[in-house]
Design an enzyme around this catalytic site. Structure first.
Site, PDB file in Angstrom:
ATOM      1  CB  THR A   1     -31.553   9.066   8.264  1.00 22.64           C
ATOM      2  OG1 THR A   1     -32.283   8.750   9.571  1.00 22.64           O
ATOM      3  CG2 THR A   1     -30.790  10.074   8.658  1.00 22.64           C
TER       4      THR A   1
ATOM      5  N   GLY B   1     -29.444   4.288  10.411  1.00 25.78           N
ATOM      6  CA  GLY B   1     -29.407   3.062  10.813  1.00 25.78           C
ATOM      7  C   GLY B   1     -30.107   3.099  12.085  1.00 25.78           C
TER       8      GLY B   1
HETATM    9  N1  ASP Z   1     -30.496   6.769  12.336  1.00 28.94           N
HETATM   10  C1  ASP Z   1     -31.693   7.202  12.561  1.00 28.94           C
HETATM   11  C2  ASP Z   1     -32.136   7.132  14.124  1.00 28.94           C
HETATM   12  O1  ASP Z   1     -31.915   6.182  14.715  1.00 28.94           O
HETATM   13  C3  ASP Z   1     -32.706   6.493  11.824  1.00 28.94           C
HETATM   14  C4  ASP Z   1     -32.469   6.091  10.209  1.00 28.94           C
HETATM   15  O2  ASP Z   1     -31.252   6.388   9.952  1.00 28.94           O
HETATM   16  O3  ASP Z   1     -33.329   5.727   9.493  1.00 28.94           O
HETATM   17  O4  ASP Z   1     -32.821   7.962  14.379  1.00 28.94           O
END
Ligand code: ASP
Length: 318
Positions: A186, A237
């Site tokens: 993200t 995450g």
């Molecule tokens: N937090 C994001 C999600 O779970 C993914 C990420 O941070 O890579 O959609």
């Protein structure tokens, strides 16, 4: 005046040309965000521009570079909040290049906080947000690799083991992955401006190979993004851990109770790790004095900011 810091996701890195491109993208966007902050003295404009820049890069998991879900589709989430009460988010949009621009529109022009799905896409296109181009080749390649691992039973992570077991049970998923047409990281920014206004923005394609329709933490205030009057925070995450823990909201509450930014952030990451184990999340945050922190329990987290003397720092293990 002011401070801005960006992240390009928490996770593990493999040495690849994509890693270098991602680092370059976050670095360029940190410079861009800093320029906007200096020009406008407006934390909201700065975080939105920084996140839009990362959505446009094609190398980070947001906007153009968003990962594919289990059936080879994409759905994107984004959220924006400021210490002045501005708050907006979008969930599961499929056709917009810059979901963060729609989150800003929702915050500034509607009485709502979260818009989702097809109608959100329609509104976004109507207000002139460019359409999402097809995924870049490296995104397809990563998808194919992930699907192959799942089909061969090579996934070790509990999260993906559960997804693998669903493929057996859900017919349309079985069809999608056995005949792939080709078959996370993200982004986020937090800033404080010269007037002491704080802002946080986060945008994502979600976790790779998620079930179609899954929405993560990124559009959920308090989870993937939050700004109170003390701190602004952007998290990354596994959304399912982040939603349970609400780290960004907690951070603001702990600082309000008198903890320093660093103490509060350390307490949160320790507690998350104690409850859920390592390897699941990270966040960046700023406070009103321009102090900032980066915390993660994953192998790495991509972060960039510009120092006062003008040097751009980009770190994957800050
Ligand atoms: N937090 C994001 C999600 O779970 C993914 C990420 O941070 O890579 O959609």
């Amino acid at each position: 005046m002011g401070r801005i810091i960006l992240h390009g996701g928490a996770g593990s890195w493999r040495d690849s040309p994509i890693r270098l491109k991602s680092m370059e993208a976050v670095k360029n966007c940190a410079l861009h965000g800093k320029t906007v902050l200096e020009k406008t003295n407006n934390a909201v404009e700065a975080v939105v521009e920084a996140v839009k820049c990362m959505e446009d890069s094609g190398y980070l998991n947001a906007g153009v570079g968003s990962v594919l879900d289990l059936a080879g589709g994409r759905s994107l989430d984004a959220g924006l909040m400021s210490s002045t009460g501005l708050i907006g988010a979008v969930a599961a949009v499929r056709r917009l290049r810059n979901p963060i621009l729609l989150a800003k529109y929702v915050a500034e022009n509607t009485p709502h906080i979260i818009l989702a799905g097809e109608s959100a896409d329609e509104l976004g296109l109507m207000i002139g947000i460019p359409p999402l181009p097809p995924p870049p080749r490296h995104v397809y390649e990563r998808y194919m690799e992930g699907v192959r691992k799942i089909l061969r039973g090579e996934v070790k992570d509990e999260y993906y083991k559960r997804i693998a077991s669903l493929i057996e049970r859900i017919k349309y998923l079985r069809e999608a992955v056995s005949n792939p047409f080709t078959l996370g990281d993200t982004v986020g920014a937090v800033a404080v401006d010269g007037n002491g206004v704080l802002a946080a923005a986060t945008s994502t394609g979600g976790v790779s190979l998620k079930l179609p329709g899954r929405v993560g933490d990124t559009p959920i205030p308090g989870a993937g993004f939050y700004s109170g009057v003390h701190t602004a925070c952007s998290a990354t995450g596994y959304g399912e851990v982040i939603i349970r823990e609400m780290p960004c909201r907690r951070l603001d509450e702990l600082v309000e109770k008198g903890l320093s930014l660093e103490e509060a952030a350390t307490m949160i990451i320790k507690e998350v790790t104690r409850r859920h184990g390592p390897g699941n999340m990270g966040f960046i945050a700023v406070d009103r004095n321009g102090g900032f922190t980066v915390k993660y329990n994953t192998e790495a987290m991509l972060v960039s900011y510009v120092e006062e003397e003008g040097n751009v720092v980009v770190l994957d293990k800050p």
